[in-house]
Structures are given as structure tokens and as C-alpha cells.
Motif scaffolding. Structure first.
Motif, PDB file in Angstrom:
ATOM      1  N   UNK A   1      30.057 -18.412  21.549  1.00  0.00           N
ATOM      2  CA  UNK A   1      30.216 -17.411  20.498  1.00  0.00           C
ATOM      3  C   UNK A   1      29.405 -17.798  19.261  1.00  0.00           C
ATOM      4  N   UNK A   2      29.442 -19.084  18.907  1.00  0.00           N
ATOM      5  CA  UNK A   2      28.686 -19.536  17.738  1.00  0.00           C
ATOM      6  C   UNK A   2      27.182 -19.409  17.960  1.00  0.00           C
ATOM      7  N   UNK A   3      26.719 -19.663  19.182  1.00  0.00           N
ATOM      8  CA  UNK A   3      25.289 -19.510  19.478  1.00  0.00           C
ATOM      9  C   UNK A   3      24.834 -18.078  19.194  1.00  0.00           C
ATOM     10  N   UNK A   4      25.686 -17.111  19.522  1.00  0.00           N
ATOM     11  CA  UNK A   4      25.329 -15.711  19.299  1.00  0.00           C
ATOM     12  C   UNK A   4      25.430 -15.319  17.835  1.00  0.00           C
ATOM     13  N   UNK A   5      26.192 -16.075  17.058  1.00  0.00           N
ATOM     14  CA  UNK A   5      26.197 -15.863  15.606  1.00  0.00           C
ATOM     15  C   UNK A   5      24.957 -16.464  14.960  1.00  0.00           C
ATOM     16  N   UNK A   6      24.662 -17.702  15.308  1.00  0.00           N
ATOM     17  CA  UNK A   6      23.599 -18.447  14.618  1.00  0.00           C
ATOM     18  C   UNK A   6      22.204 -18.105  15.113  1.00  0.00           C
ATOM     19  N   UNK A   7      22.067 -17.726  16.392  1.00  0.00           N
ATOM     20  CA  UNK A   7      20.770 -17.419  16.984  1.00  0.00           C
ATOM     21  C   UNK A   7      19.771 -18.556  16.771  1.00  0.00           C
ATOM     22  N   UNK A   8      20.286 -19.798  16.871  1.00  0.00           N
ATOM     23  CA  UNK A   8      19.411 -20.958  16.783  1.00  0.00           C
ATOM     24  C   UNK A   8      19.077 -21.414  15.376  1.00  0.00           C
TER      25      UNK A   8
ATOM     26  N   UNK B   1      34.916 -20.851  18.587  1.00  0.00           N
ATOM     27  CA  UNK B   1      33.455 -20.791  18.510  1.00  0.00           C
ATOM     28  C   UNK B   1      32.780 -21.257  19.800  1.00  0.00           C
ATOM     29  N   UNK B   2      33.492 -22.029  20.606  1.00  0.00           N
ATOM     30  CA  UNK B   2      32.899 -22.577  21.838  1.00  0.00           C
ATOM     31  C   UNK B   2      33.089 -21.655  23.044  1.00  0.00           C
ATOM     32  N   UNK B   3      33.667 -20.492  22.849  1.00  0.00           N
ATOM     33  CA  UNK B   3      33.892 -19.553  23.955  1.00  0.00           C
ATOM     34  C   UNK B   3      32.556 -19.075  24.527  1.00  0.00           C
ATOM     35  N   UNK B   4      32.409 -19.119  25.851  1.00  0.00           N
ATOM     36  CA  UNK B   4      31.172 -18.681  26.524  1.00  0.00           C
ATOM     37  C   UNK B   4      31.240 -17.179  26.767  1.00  0.00           C
ATOM     38  N   UNK B   5      30.239 -16.454  26.244  1.00  0.00           N
ATOM     39  CA  UNK B   5      30.238 -14.991  26.357  1.00  0.00           C
ATOM     40  C   UNK B   5      29.818 -14.491  27.727  1.00  0.00           C
TER      41      UNK B   5
END
Length: 541
Positions: A421-428, A457-461
Motif C-alpha cells: 500500500x505504501x509503495x502505491x502511495x510513494x511511487x518510489x 502500509x505493508x498490505x500487498x495490493x
């Protein structure tokens, strides 16, 4: 396309040609030494001379081994340089491609990998064989001419028949190969679509019918492949025939010359040893000819990506947006007609003004052109007629690719990526932290949103966000847009999947905590429209 990459490795290709020529000279020298050594052993045995000839021949073999090693190393270097260059240029062109392009499809990854894999052997295999087929026969023919003009004449007559036959066969092979490439591309795309839409196929009980269709297409592809193999076997048979005939005629004429005219047997043996080596590069060229056919077909498949006229501006020398105007930003469309790449008309002769720092709602029936206007404001869709202005500055006067640095755009179907979930917020982005995300959630009145996901935040989408609901995907995309802190927000139905209570909370938080932004919303829902400073009805058709 292939010529441009050949120019990039011109130096390596020249070195390769020089090494091939040197190897051919050493080959002729080796057979001359062997012929003399055999003659010495059979007819005038001289142990010292024989050892001398064999020692020189051994040195020639060592030299040829070194040359072959250098050719292999050069081939590996060519493989690396060409593959790196093709993949790099292709990635740059894909990133510069219009996001609305029909070329950006699910089968792109597979087709690109296959195409690049077929282009690289053209430089490491076919061009090597082509140079060898030109240089080696020329040098050996000159050596044969110096000892037996008759044999050289026979080779000169037989040799042109081989490339002529290859051209004749190659034309048919090219058509067959083009058909095979088209067939495998269709099969690949059909299979990808079937896998991605398996739920719909099962829902309408169409999975068995789809399996039959894919089996039928697979069988057609196998038949196309077998047709190419038939031509390949025919070509190989013809090559062997001409090579065998050429060597046989040389052997017959040399035999009569030695028997009746006292021709030097050492020269005769030298010619018979050189003749197979003379035809060997031509055989190899015939065997590698399919590499050229595959490379041409692959280049044809990638032609779109290397056509500078198809995608967005590349290497633009125009100024950036902030060099011609400053925030806040307003927009105006003057008699704009928008047409998609597939010919669909988005809007026709549209006039529109959007005020700076205000919220503008675009309303209208489905298909009236609201989404098309947003895409045009992003620079993704260029007007066929008319002009678009930002702060009275025409889009033609600055680099429209720079708009992405100032616009946050949420389409009707927001894209989520496999990851947390955090990866999709931050986009790197390294500057995005958990605290910044929570701050945005608090401002949107949904501070407990993260608690809806096991693992937070660690949930895999999952792939394409399949493990989240439509409403959750909307909120994730909205948070992602707000974290960019852009000056312009373009939203296409941003709350369409939210229930009314959640929608009101999010909208109230957004408009109270993110002021002084230029916001353009394509809207149908009343709750969204009432927050707008201005409502504009769109009927672009």
C-alpha cells in the motif's frame, strides 16, 4: 533501424572483417603447408623438411586459434552493445509514448522481448556470416587462381548460382515469416486477453469456446512454422547440391590434369583442400539467412516505436512551463477539436475557459467529451484543430511534457501497481514518509483508512489492485495525487465508487485543506458539483 545500429558498431564490424581476412590468409597458408608436407612424405621424403613444414603448420593453427578467440570475444561484445542499445532506445521511446496510444497494450512486454531477441543475432550471426561469405571465398579464390586457373574458373561459374537461388528462396521465406510473426502476435494478444478476462469468460460460460479458439490459432501458427521449415530444408538441400557439384567438377578436372598433363599433385591437393573451405562460408550464410528474415520481421514489428512521428515530442528544445508563465494557472480552449489515435472524436470546435485557483466542474452526458478535455489539458491528446492556452500561453510555445511536473491527474480507472500500500502511495519517491501519508489522511477526514488493510502500509495490493475495492482504489489514487503537491488537479469522477457519507467527508477535507489550487473535475454526482466555483456544461459533439 538496423542500419542505424550497424553504424554504431562500425568499428567492431571493421575489426571483425580484418580478423576474418587474416584467418582466410592463414587458412590458405595452412593448406599450402599441408599439401607440401603430404607431397614430401609420399614422394620425396625429407624428415627435416617435413618437420619444418609441420612446425610452421602448427604455428599457423595456433595463430588461427587466437583469431577465432578474438572473433568470439568480439561477437560477445557486439551482442552486449547491440542488445543494450536496442533495449535502452526502446525503453526511452515507450516512456515518451502517448499514454493514450493503442500500442501500450498487455502483450507489449512479450512482443518486445521476442523482437529484441531476434534483432541481436542479425549483428552477431548474419553479418558475421555475410562478411565471411564475401572475404573468405575471395581470398581462397585468389589462392586457387594462382595455381589452377581452370579450377578458379569452375568456382567462378558455380558460385553466383548460390546467392541467386538464395534470393529466390528468400522472397518466399520472407512472406512466410511475416505471416508467422503476425500469427504469433495475434495468438499472444488473444491468450493475454483470455487470461486477464477469465472471470468474465466463466460468468458467461465462454471458457470452453475460448480454449477452442486458442487451440485453432495455435494450430495455424504451428502450420506456418512448418511451412518455413520446409523452405529451410529445401534451401539447405540446394546449397549442398551446388557446393558438391562445384567440388566434384574441380576434383574431376584436377584428376585429368594430373593424370594426362602432369599437373603438380601438390597444387591439385591444395585446390581440393581449399575448395570445401571456399564453399563453407556460403553454406553458413545460407544456414543463417533465416536470422536476417527474423530480424527484418522483428524490425518491422518495432517500426512504430522507432518512428519519431508517432509519439510525444522527444528531445524538445522548447522552454519549460515555468520559463514562460507562473502559477496559479488558468486554461482556455479556442475552437478545439480532439481526435483520438483510433479516429474517435473527443470534442468538436469547443470553446472553454477555466479560471486560475478555482474549482471548475465539467458536466455533460456520457460521451460528451469531459474526459477528452482533461486528457488534452494534460498534453496527452493534441488538438487536431484549434489551440489550448495556459495563462494565455499556447501549448505550442513550451514543452508539453513538462506539464506532468505541475498537474496531478486521476483518470476514471486509476492504475494501481503490484506492491505494498505504501509503495502505491510513494511511487518510489524517497521524500514520501508514513507521517506525510497520515497527514494527508487526516486532512481528508479518513485517518483510519490504513486500518482497513491487514498489515497497514505493508498490505500487498496484488496485480492491478485486485485486492482492494473500487472505492479504496479511488482514495489511494487521490492520496497519491495530493502527495505530489502539484498546482493543478484534474479529476475524472474521483468519488464515483464511494458511498455518500465517505464522499462528503473526503470532499469536505479536500476543499478545506488544499486551497488555492486550480481544480478541474469531470463530474456527474451532485455532491461533487456543489463544491465547484463554476460549473460548465460540455457538449463537445
Amino acid at each position: 533501424m538496423l542500419k542505424s545500429y550497424a553504424a554504431q558498431v562500425k568499428k567492431e564490424l571493421l575489426i571483425q572483417s580484418a580478423l576474418i581476412a587474416l584467418d582466410a590468409l592463414l587458412c590458405a597458408a595452412f593448406y599450402a603447408l599441408i599439401a607440401n608436407a603430404v607431397g614430401n612424405y609420399l614422394f620425396s621424403f625429407d624428415y627435416v623438411k617435413l618437420c619444418y613444414l609441420l612446425s610452421i603448420a602448427l604455428a599457423v593453427v595456433a595463430a588461427r586459434f587466437i583469431i577465432k578467440t578474438l572473433l568470439c570475444a568480439l561477437k560477445s561484445k557486439l551482442h552486449y552493445r547491440i542488445e543494450e542499445a536496442v533495449r535502452r532506445d526502446l525503453i526511452v521511446r515507450i516512456f515518451n509514448e502517448n499514454p493514450l496510444s493503442v500500442q501500450l497494450k498487455s502483450s507489449l512486454n512479450t512482443s518486445v522481448i521476442n523482437a529484441v531477441s531476434d534483432i541481436v543475432p542479425y549483428f552477431t550471426g548474419y553479418l558475421l556470416s555475410l562478411r565471411a561469405a564475401i572475404i573468405i571465398p575471395a581470398i581462397l579464390w585468389g589462392a586457387i587462381l594462382s595455381v589452377s586457373p581452370v579450377s578458379a574458373g569452375i568456382l567462378l561459374i558455380i558460385t553466383p548460382l548460390i546467392p541467386l537461388f538464395m534470393i529466390f528462396i528468400g522472397k518466399g521465406t520472407q512472406k512466410l515469416n511475416d505471416r508467422q510473426w503476425a500469427q504469433i502476435s495475434r495468438l499472444n494478444q488473444r491468450f493475454q486477453e483470455a487470461v486477464s478476462q477469465i472471470n468474465i469468460l466463466k460468468l458467461f460460460n465462454l471458457e470452453k469456446k475460448e480454449v477452442k479458439n486458442i487451440k485453432f490459432m495455435t494450430r495455424r501458427w504451428r502450420l506456418e512454422t512448418l511451412n518455413i521449415l520446409k523452405v529451410a530444408f529445401l534451401s539447405a538441400l540446394a546449397l549442398e547440391f551446388f557446393c558438391t557439384v562445384g567440388i566434384a567438377f574441380c576434383a574431376i578436372t584436377l584428376g585429368f590434369s594430373v593424370y594426362e598433363k602432369g599437373f603438380d599433385y601438390r597444387y591439385a591437393l591444395f585446390v581440393l583442400l581449399c575448395a570445401p573451405e571456399y564453399f563453407l562460408p556460403l553454406r553458413n550464410l545460407g544456414q543463417s539467412y533465416h536470422i536476417k528474415i527474423n530480424a527484418l520481421a522483428a524490425a518491422k514489428q518495432l517500426a512504430y516505436w522507432f518512428d519519431e512521428n508517432n509519439s510525444l515530442e522527444k528531445n524538445s528544445n522548447k522552454p519549460l512551463l515555468l520559463n514562460v508563465t507562473q502559477a496559479p494557472f488558468s486554461f482556455s480552449l479556442n475552437k478545439v477539436t480532439l481526435v483520438y489515435l483510433d479516429g474517435r472524436v473527443g470534442v468538436n470546435n469547443l470553446n472553454l475557459k477555466i479560471k486560475a485557483g478555482k474549482t471548475t466542474a465539467l458536466i455533460g452526458a456520457s460521451g460528451s467529451g469531459k474526459s477528452s478535455v482533461l486528457r488534452a489539458l494534460c498534453g496527452f491528446l493534441k488538438p487536431q484543430d484549434g489551440s489550448i492556452f495556459i495563462n494565455d500561453v499556447s501549448y505550442d510555445t513550451f514543452d508539453t511534457k513538462d506539464l506532468v511536473n505541475h498537474i496531478a491527474y486521476i483518470p476514471q480507472q486509476p492504475k494501481l501497481f503490484y506492491g505494498t500500500l505504501f509503495d502505491n502511495f510513494s511511487m518510489g519517491r524517497s521524500d514520501i514518509t508514513h507521517e506525510r501519508v497520515i497527514d494527508v489522511l487526516v486532512k481528508l477526514n479518513i485517518k483510519d483508512f490504513i486500518n482497513n488493510f491487514p498489515g497497514g502500509f505493508c498490505y500487498i495490493l496484488g496485480d492491478d489492485g485486485k485486492r482492494v475495492s473500487g472505492g479504496q482504489a479511488r482514495i489511494i489514487s487521490l492520496i497519491r495525487a495530493l502527495l505530489t503537491d502539484k498546482d493543478i488537479f484534474l479529476f475524472d469522477e474521483p468519488t464515483s465508487s464511494l458511498d455518500e457519507e465517505l464522499e462528503l467527508k473526503v470532499l469536505d477535507g479536500f476543499f478545506n485543506n488544499f486551497p488555492n489550487k486550480t481544480v478541474v473535475i469531470a463530474a456527474h454526482r451532485t455532491n461533487l458539483i456543489k463544491y465547484a466555483d463554476e460549473v460548465i456544461a460540455i457538449d463537445g459533439r
